[in-house]
Design a protein around this motif. Structure first.
Motif, mmCIF file in Angstrom:
data_model
loop_
_atom_site.group_PDB
_atom_site.id
_atom_site.type_symbol
_atom_site.label_atom_id
_atom_site.label_comp_id
_atom_site.label_asym_id
_atom_site.label_seq_id
_atom_site.Cartn_x
_atom_site.Cartn_y
_atom_site.Cartn_z
ATOM 1 N N ARG A 265 45.520 -10.215 -30.358
ATOM 2 C CA ARG A 265 46.540 -9.267 -30.979
ATOM 3 C C ARG A 265 47.034 -9.709 -32.562
ATOM 4 O O ARG A 265 47.486 -8.747 -33.347
ATOM 5 C CB ARG A 265 47.746 -9.231 -29.926
ATOM 6 C CG ARG A 265 48.714 -8.161 -30.284
ATOM 7 C CD ARG A 265 49.791 -8.135 -29.373
ATOM 8 N NE ARG A 265 51.030 -7.363 -29.746
ATOM 9 C CZ ARG A 265 52.114 -7.369 -29.277
ATOM 10 N NH1 ARG A 265 52.579 -8.243 -28.274
ATOM 11 N NH2 ARG A 265 53.202 -6.321 -29.755
ATOM 12 N N ALA A 268 44.402 -8.607 -34.814
ATOM 13 C CA ALA A 268 44.789 -7.144 -35.267
ATOM 14 C C ALA A 268 45.968 -6.515 -36.239
ATOM 15 O O ALA A 268 45.817 -5.925 -37.066
ATOM 16 C CB ALA A 268 44.738 -6.374 -33.818
ATOM 17 N N ALA A 272 46.057 -5.084 -39.972
ATOM 18 C CA ALA A 272 46.743 -4.001 -40.086
ATOM 19 C C ALA A 272 47.840 -4.155 -41.037
ATOM 20 O O ALA A 272 48.000 -3.090 -41.991
ATOM 21 C CB ALA A 272 47.335 -3.065 -38.788
ATOM 22 N N ARG A 316 35.646 -7.201 -33.811
ATOM 23 C CA ARG A 316 35.572 -5.653 -32.954
ATOM 24 C C ARG A 316 36.580 -5.915 -31.914
ATOM 25 O O ARG A 316 37.320 -4.859 -31.544
ATOM 26 C CB ARG A 316 34.290 -5.472 -32.946
ATOM 27 C CG ARG A 316 33.509 -4.878 -34.062
ATOM 28 C CD ARG A 316 32.376 -4.003 -33.735
ATOM 29 N NE ARG A 316 31.269 -5.166 -33.340
ATOM 30 C CZ ARG A 316 30.355 -5.689 -33.785
ATOM 31 N NH1 ARG A 316 30.260 -5.549 -35.016
ATOM 32 N NH2 ARG A 316 29.603 -6.475 -33.265
ATOM 33 N N ALA A 318 39.259 -7.744 -31.336
ATOM 34 C CA ALA A 318 40.461 -7.772 -31.302
ATOM 35 C C ALA A 318 41.151 -6.344 -31.855
ATOM 36 O O ALA A 318 41.998 -5.704 -31.586
ATOM 37 C CB ALA A 318 40.798 -8.588 -32.462
ATOM 38 N N LEU A 319 40.181 -5.785 -32.529
ATOM 39 C CA LEU A 319 40.770 -4.145 -33.437
ATOM 40 C C LEU A 319 40.663 -3.244 -32.050
ATOM 41 O O LEU A 319 41.259 -2.321 -31.914
ATOM 42 C CB LEU A 319 39.828 -3.997 -34.347
ATOM 43 C CG LEU A 319 39.703 -4.840 -35.561
ATOM 44 C CD1 LEU A 319 38.921 -4.210 -36.778
ATOM 45 C CD2 LEU A 319 41.235 -4.851 -36.056
ATOM 46 N N ASP A 320 39.421 -3.309 -31.278
ATOM 47 C CA ASP A 320 39.411 -2.130 -30.181
ATOM 48 C C ASP A 320 40.406 -2.456 -29.106
ATOM 49 O O ASP A 320 40.930 -1.392 -28.644
ATOM 50 C CB ASP A 320 37.915 -2.589 -29.317
ATOM 51 C CG ASP A 320 36.796 -2.067 -30.197
ATOM 52 O OD1 ASP A 320 37.185 -1.443 -31.487
ATOM 53 O OD2 ASP A 320 35.758 -2.493 -30.017
ATOM 54 N N HIS A 322 43.402 -4.051 -29.543
ATOM 55 C CA HIS A 322 44.874 -4.114 -30.109
ATOM 56 C C HIS A 322 45.263 -3.241 -31.438
ATOM 57 O O HIS A 322 46.138 -3.319 -31.955
ATOM 58 C CB HIS A 322 45.460 -5.573 -30.503
ATOM 59 C CG HIS A 322 45.642 -6.193 -29.269
ATOM 60 N ND1 HIS A 322 46.470 -5.728 -28.078
ATOM 61 C CD2 HIS A 322 44.874 -7.257 -28.559
ATOM 62 C CE1 HIS A 322 46.015 -6.965 -26.948
ATOM 63 N NE2 HIS A 322 45.240 -7.597 -27.227
ATOM 64 N N GLY A 323 43.948 -2.864 -32.049
ATOM 65 C CA GLY A 323 44.131 -1.849 -33.464
ATOM 66 C C GLY A 323 44.814 -0.745 -33.157
ATOM 67 O O GLY A 323 44.893 0.034 -32.063
#
Length: 323
Positions: A265, A268, A272, A316, A318-320, A322-323
């Motif tokens: 998290r 991400a 961001a 990926r 992490a982003l999938d 919690h992104g």
């Protein structure tokens, strides 16, 4: 180990190291409930703070030692730091790495010109392999954390934090450090003791590999039951270092522990809100700053983002998630 060794290493690093900034975001401040300042060593040469210690150790060798070459043991970040520093000095580098290290770290180490020797963590003795090569080739051993010059080089991060925190008006609070064997934490601790005594270093580790936190709590070196099995590969060590533990136990606060999901998290959120890429182990300190607010003191917290050499699939994830 003292501030003089760190200052000497810092002078040798001048002109060769990236002086990374302190980053901030109001979105992260809101999550943490306090001001969060992030030291992005993921922007350092080779993607982690390890270049600092590698350069400091290699430049401290006498010419005859350097001419014979160096050997390091590492899962990847120290490997790359040593490889780059060695290449800059025309020094042969042999790196002993676990075969399950992230492919990107193995590939990057080879691309930097080092000879990579892979071993199986479950069936082979890394230290025996290293000792055989050192004896056969006359190489100088540069371990990833338990080495005075490595600690001194990592301490340059602490010198920068002290100066930058003062510029930001932060004179008291916790400095959270992703911690494996304690080289970075001990170097930062010694630098802060001399330059910013109101800032307190804290170790941050993943669940199941919290040897430093347990060691600090019990006042003695404790081992982890496992040496692998976490996505936070950059900060997995069997136990605290013999040189680093006394320094950290004298100067640091209690250790912090975070989950793998909290690291993902934090990765991400760092991408961001700060537009930086972190690996799980390199995001542990930021995870603690954001998700362990009740365990942290002060109106501001500094988190060292120690590395960004992440496997694309993990990033990926992490982003999938919690992104």
């Amino acid at each position: 180990m003292d501030i003089n060794l760190i200052e000497a290493a810092d002078r040798r690093l001048e002109g060769h190291v990236r002086r990374t900034p302190l980053l901030s975001s109001p979105f992260l401040d809101e999550i943490a409930g306090r001001r969060v300042l992030v030291k992005p060593e993921c922007l350092q040469h080779t993607g982690s703070f390890k270049f600092r210690g590698g350069w400091a150790a290699i430049t401290a060798l006498d010419p005859e030692q350097r001419a014979r070459g160096v050997l390091a043991t590492s899962s990847g970040n120290h490997a790359q730091g040593i490889a780059k520093a060695a290449a800059a000095h025309g020094v042969r580098a042999v790196i002993v790495m676990p075969s399950d290290a992230p492919e990107i770290k193995i590939a990057n180490t080879r691309a930097l010109g080092a000879e990579v020797v892979l071993y199986d963590r479950a069936t082979e003795d890394r230290d025996l392999l290293a000792a055989d090569r050192i004896e056969a080739d006359g190489l100088s051993f540069i371990p990833p954390f338990d080495h005075p010059q490595v600690i001194a080089g990592q301490g340059s991060v602490g010198l920068e934090i002290a100066a930058q925190a003062q510029e930001e008006g932060v004179t008291e609070g916790d400095v959270l450090v992703c911690c494996g064997g304690g080289g970075l934490t001990s170097g930062i601790a010694l630098a802060l003791e001399a330059r910013a005594p109101g800032l307190r270093p804290r170790t941050v580790e993943p669940e199941g590999f919290d040897d430093f936190a347990r060691s600090l709590d019990e006042g003695r070196i404790c081992r982890n039951p496992a040496t692998s099995g976490s996505i936070c590969d950059a900060i997995l060590t069997p136990e605290p270092g013999r040189l680093t533990f006394p320094v950290v136990s004298r100067l640091a606060g209690p250790g912090l522990v975070v989950s793998e999901d909290e690291c993902l998290r934090a990765m991400a959120l760092a991408f961001a809100r700060l537009r930086i890429v972190l690996e799980p182990g390199g995001a542990a300190a930021l995870a603690a700053a954001l998700f362990r607010p009740e365990e942290i003191a002060g109106e501001a917290v500094i988190a060292v983002a120690t590395g960004g050499n992440v496997d694309p699939a993990v990033f990926r994830q992490a982003l999938d998630r919690h992104g």
